[in-house]
Design an enzyme around this catalytic site. Sequence first.
Site, PDB file in Angstrom:
ATOM      1  N   HIS A 122       2.435   3.367  -8.899  1.00  0.00           N
ATOM      2  CA  HIS A 122       2.197   1.941  -9.210  1.00  0.00           C
ATOM      3  C   HIS A 122       3.373   1.379 -10.001  1.00  0.00           C
ATOM      4  O   HIS A 122       3.796   0.251  -9.801  1.00  0.00           O
ATOM      5  CB  HIS A 122       0.901   1.775 -10.005  1.00  0.00           C
ATOM      6  CG  HIS A 122      -0.323   2.193  -9.235  1.00  0.00           C
ATOM      7  ND1 HIS A 122      -0.537   1.821  -7.931  1.00  0.00           N
ATOM      8  CD2 HIS A 122      -1.391   2.978  -9.578  1.00  0.00           C
ATOM      9  CE1 HIS A 122      -1.687   2.341  -7.501  1.00  0.00           C
ATOM     10  NE2 HIS A 122      -2.213   3.048  -8.479  1.00  0.00           N
ATOM     11  N   LEU A 166      10.501 -20.756  -4.478  1.00  0.00           N
ATOM     12  CA  LEU A 166       9.517 -19.835  -3.890  1.00  0.00           C
ATOM     13  C   LEU A 166       8.211 -19.815  -4.688  1.00  0.00           C
ATOM     14  O   LEU A 166       8.235 -19.750  -5.918  1.00  0.00           O
ATOM     15  CB  LEU A 166      10.120 -18.421  -3.877  1.00  0.00           C
ATOM     16  CG  LEU A 166       9.185 -17.284  -3.455  1.00  0.00           C
ATOM     17  CD1 LEU A 166       8.988 -17.275  -1.948  1.00  0.00           C
ATOM     18  CD2 LEU A 166       9.735 -15.930  -3.910  1.00  0.00           C
ATOM     19  N   TRP A 207       2.921   7.919  -2.324  1.00  0.00           N
ATOM     20  CA  TRP A 207       4.341   8.060  -2.659  1.00  0.00           C
ATOM     21  C   TRP A 207       4.488   8.998  -3.860  1.00  0.00           C
ATOM     22  O   TRP A 207       5.318   9.909  -3.879  1.00  0.00           O
ATOM     23  CB  TRP A 207       4.929   6.681  -2.992  1.00  0.00           C
ATOM     24  CG  TRP A 207       6.372   6.722  -3.418  1.00  0.00           C
ATOM     25  CD1 TRP A 207       7.460   6.644  -2.593  1.00  0.00           C
ATOM     26  CD2 TRP A 207       6.871   6.862  -4.750  1.00  0.00           C
ATOM     27  NE1 TRP A 207       8.613   6.732  -3.341  1.00  0.00           N
ATOM     28  CE2 TRP A 207       8.281   6.864  -4.666  1.00  0.00           C
ATOM     29  CE3 TRP A 207       6.281   6.989  -6.011  1.00  0.00           C
ATOM     30  CZ2 TRP A 207       9.103   6.977  -5.786  1.00  0.00           C
ATOM     31  CZ3 TRP A 207       7.097   7.103  -7.122  1.00  0.00           C
ATOM     32  CH2 TRP A 207       8.494   7.099  -7.005  1.00  0.00           C
ATOM     33  N   LEU A 244      -7.069  -4.403   7.445  1.00  0.00           N
ATOM     34  CA  LEU A 244      -6.859  -5.550   6.557  1.00  0.00           C
ATOM     35  C   LEU A 244      -7.439  -5.337   5.157  1.00  0.00           C
ATOM     36  O   LEU A 244      -7.061  -6.053   4.230  1.00  0.00           O
ATOM     37  CB  LEU A 244      -7.466  -6.821   7.176  1.00  0.00           C
ATOM     38  CG  LEU A 244      -6.708  -7.349   8.399  1.00  0.00           C
ATOM     39  CD1 LEU A 244      -7.411  -8.574   8.974  1.00  0.00           C
ATOM     40  CD2 LEU A 244      -5.263  -7.712   8.028  1.00  0.00           C
ATOM     41  N   ASP A 253       0.834  -1.211   0.000  1.00  0.00           N
ATOM     42  CA  ASP A 253       0.000   0.000   0.000  1.00  0.00           C
ATOM     43  C   ASP A 253       0.868   1.261   0.000  1.00  0.00           C
ATOM     44  O   ASP A 253       2.001   1.253   0.478  1.00  0.00           O
ATOM     45  CB  ASP A 253      -0.920  -0.034   1.229  1.00  0.00           C
ATOM     46  CG  ASP A 253      -2.119   0.880   1.075  1.00  0.00           C
ATOM     47  OD1 ASP A 253      -2.363   1.372  -0.047  1.00  0.00           O
ATOM     48  OD2 ASP A 253      -2.819   1.112   2.073  1.00  0.00           O
ATOM     49  N   ASN A 286       1.260   3.420  -2.874  1.00  0.00           N
ATOM     50  CA  ASN A 286       1.811   3.834  -4.172  1.00  0.00           C
ATOM     51  C   ASN A 286       1.352   5.242  -4.542  1.00  0.00           C
ATOM     52  O   ASN A 286       2.142   6.069  -5.010  1.00  0.00           O
ATOM     53  CB  ASN A 286       1.351   2.883  -5.284  1.00  0.00           C
ATOM     54  CG  ASN A 286       1.952   1.502  -5.156  1.00  0.00           C
ATOM     55  OD1 ASN A 286       2.862   1.291  -4.363  1.00  0.00           O
ATOM     56  ND2 ASN A 286       1.444   0.554  -5.929  1.00  0.00           N
TER      57      ASN A 286
END
Length: 267
Positions: A64, A158, A52, A222, A47, A49
């Site tokens: 983004h 991963l 910023w 959340l 969260d 973007n």
Amino acid sequence: MNRFLNGWFRKKQQDGMTTRTAASESSRDGNDLSPTDIPRHVAIIMDGNGRWAKARGLPRIAGHHNGMKTVKRITQAADRLGVRYLTLYAFSTENWKRPKAEVEFLMKLPQEFLSLELDELMRNNVRVRMMGVRELLPDFTLAAVEEAVRKTENNTGLVLNFALNYGSRMEMVESARQLARRAASGEIDPNDISEADFSAGLLSCELPDPDLLIRTSGELRLSNFMLWQLAYSEFWFTDVYWPEFSEAHFHEAIREYQRRARRYGGL
Ligand code: IPE
Ligand code: IPE
Ligand code: MG
């Protein structure tokens, strides 16, 4: 202070300084983290973007775009530490409420990210997965993700799980519906429905529950993310916006995780 004491004191101060420098260097590369207590599954609400970008006088989409670089950085960091599953909240079922142009931009990002990164993900044995509803996603978005899922399906490293068009309440309602249908048809007895049956109907059914949840940008909520699965996860929040979230921040979260005592209601 006499000369002897003064010298001793200065020496102690210098020792302290060297120790501190060494410690901060090793904490930067994560060498101080316990390799036997790395969270198996880390979930991140990426969260901040937009904020910023705004702070830099840039359009939200620039945020983004820069956030994509953080996805790469944190995927590599998680892989290096031996995290097994990394779930990234990329787009929620509520994010369709945003202006059309921003949604359109966000829908192009998976394609852009994967065209740049798929080769490296293959080289690193990463398996890409998607957790979300296919409906409403544009064809080109789905096609890019599906290609990555297909190409990486035999990789054993991963698991990089993108929560894309994901909503937790929606998936829980869907799981309840499936169970209700099976009960109505007589296939199962409602009294026998277990937590495992309910979990099996969720989009996360192939994944263990997250051990650690990270949310960037200072928001303490959340936002409809993995409500069921996070029942016993450790939470870690930071004010740092996602485009600025570094490997050192990621290590900080894991360091804090390693200090927690997980009791699961026991002692
Ligand atoms: C997170 O950043 C990315 C998505 C939700 C898609 P935001 O776009 O929510 O950024 P802020 O919260 O407005 O700063
Ligand atoms: C949550 O962030 C969704 C993603 C990070 C994809 P939002 O920015 O959409 O959440 P709210 O609106 O602040 O709760
Ligand atoms: Mg946000």
